[in-house]
Write a protein that holds these residues in place. Structure first.
Motif, mmCIF file in Angstrom:
data_model
loop_
_atom_site.group_PDB
_atom_site.id
_atom_site.type_symbol
_atom_site.label_atom_id
_atom_site.label_comp_id
_atom_site.label_asym_id
_atom_site.label_seq_id
_atom_site.Cartn_x
_atom_site.Cartn_y
_atom_site.Cartn_z
ATOM 1 N N VAL A 144 0.815 -1.210 0.000
ATOM 2 C CA VAL A 144 0.000 0.000 0.000
ATOM 3 C C VAL A 144 0.842 1.251 0.000
ATOM 4 N N SER A 145 1.773 1.360 0.973
ATOM 5 C CA SER A 145 2.444 2.639 1.184
ATOM 6 C C SER A 145 3.479 2.951 0.130
ATOM 7 N N LEU A 146 4.155 1.946 -0.431
ATOM 8 C CA LEU A 146 5.222 2.232 -1.369
ATOM 9 C C LEU A 146 4.703 2.671 -2.723
ATOM 10 N N THR A 147 3.402 2.550 -2.937
ATOM 11 C CA THR A 147 2.814 3.033 -4.176
ATOM 12 C C THR A 147 2.831 4.549 -4.219
ATOM 13 N N MET A 198 12.056 0.727 6.760
ATOM 14 C CA MET A 198 12.366 0.563 5.343
ATOM 15 C C MET A 198 12.809 1.893 4.762
ATOM 16 N N LEU A 199 13.824 1.850 3.903
ATOM 17 C CA LEU A 199 14.254 3.005 3.130
ATOM 18 C C LEU A 199 13.819 2.796 1.691
ATOM 19 N N THR A 200 13.355 3.863 1.043
ATOM 20 C CA THR A 200 12.934 3.763 -0.354
ATOM 21 C C THR A 200 13.768 4.716 -1.194
ATOM 22 N N TYR A 201 14.191 4.242 -2.374
ATOM 23 C CA TYR A 201 15.163 4.968 -3.181
ATOM 24 C C TYR A 201 14.623 5.491 -4.503
ATOM 25 N N ASN A 202 13.475 5.020 -4.943
ATOM 26 C CA ASN A 202 12.920 5.529 -6.199
ATOM 27 C C ASN A 202 11.424 5.246 -6.250
ATOM 28 N N ASN A 203 10.796 5.642 -7.357
ATOM 29 C CA ASN A 203 9.362 5.423 -7.552
ATOM 30 C C ASN A 203 9.080 4.563 -8.778
ATOM 31 N N ASP A 204 10.076 3.841 -9.247
ATOM 32 C CA ASP A 204 9.952 3.077 -10.482
ATOM 33 C C ASP A 204 9.196 1.778 -10.216
ATOM 34 N N THR A 205 7.968 1.684 -10.705
ATOM 35 C CA THR A 205 7.170 0.483 -10.462
ATOM 36 C C THR A 205 7.729 -0.734 -11.196
#
Length: 210
Positions: free
Chosen positions: A15-18, A108-115
């Motif tokens: 849900v959240s990483l979208t 969690m660390l997130t580095y981009n938005n590339d699905t």
């Protein structure tokens, strides 16, 4: 750390990483009162335990270094939940193998938005450097830096409301995201059954736009 909690984090991931701080248009600066706490963050060291847990944006704080055991990975968005489950399982196993002691809730660390190829890093805070290195994970010190902190309470499929508030605050205060966003899941849904009380602490590294 309970395996059931790691399984529940899959819901958070899907849900959240979208959503991301970088995906939507910035709001007009007059939509939120400007409260420049960046200068304070640059001159004060913050104990994370002392940050208020009140809902919404807590402000910008100089977050200290954080010792973690981490595992970075990437996957198409449709496969991220499987990868996250696998990585948290590996993290827990290798943390125990090297004799490290958990020092907080999973993050969690997130580095981009590339699905098509989403890059993320699962982390567990630990108390001290282990005497030996884990087999496949890494011991990483997350750098100290000024971070905008938002405390979100509610079900994980409503996290987009927090990201929207963060975008507005960043625009109003003339800030710019300067590194990967961090999320820490401070409530254990296997213990707290009411989704309205689940706390997610979102931490966004920021700098002042010149």
């Amino acid at each position: 750390m309970k395996n059931s909690f790691f399984r529940f984090i899959l819901v958070v991931t899907v849900v959240s990483l979208t959503f991301s701080c970088n995906n939507s248009k910035d709001a007009k600066s007059n939509e939120i009162q400007v409260n420049d706490s960046l200068q304070r963050a640059l001159t004060e060291k913050t104990n994370l335990d002392k940050i208020a847990n009140t809902p919404g944006i807590a402000g910008v704080f100089d977050v200290p270094e954080m010792l973690t055991i981490c595992k970075m990975d990437s996957a198409p968005m449709k496969n991220v939940s499987f990868k996250v489950a696998k990585n948290y399982s590996v993290l827990e196993t290798e943390m125990n193998e090297v004799g490290a002691e958990l020092d907080g809730m999973p993050g969690m660390l997130t580095y981009n938005n590339d699905t098509a190829n989403f890059i993320f890093e699962c982390v567990l805070p630990i108390k001290t450097f282990p005497k030996k290195q884990p087999k496949t994970c890494k011991i990483v010190v997350l750098e100290a830096c000024p971070m905008l902190i938002h405390n979100f309470y509610g079900p994980y499929n409503h996290l987009f409301n927090a990201y929207d508030a963060i975008r507005k605050y960043i625009a109003a205060n003339k800030l710019q995201q300067s590194g990967p966003m961090r999320e820490f899941y401070l409530s254990d849904p296997t213990v707290e059954k009411d989704p309205a009380k689940w706390q997610t602490r979102i931490m966004v590294p920021v700098i002042k736009v010149k």
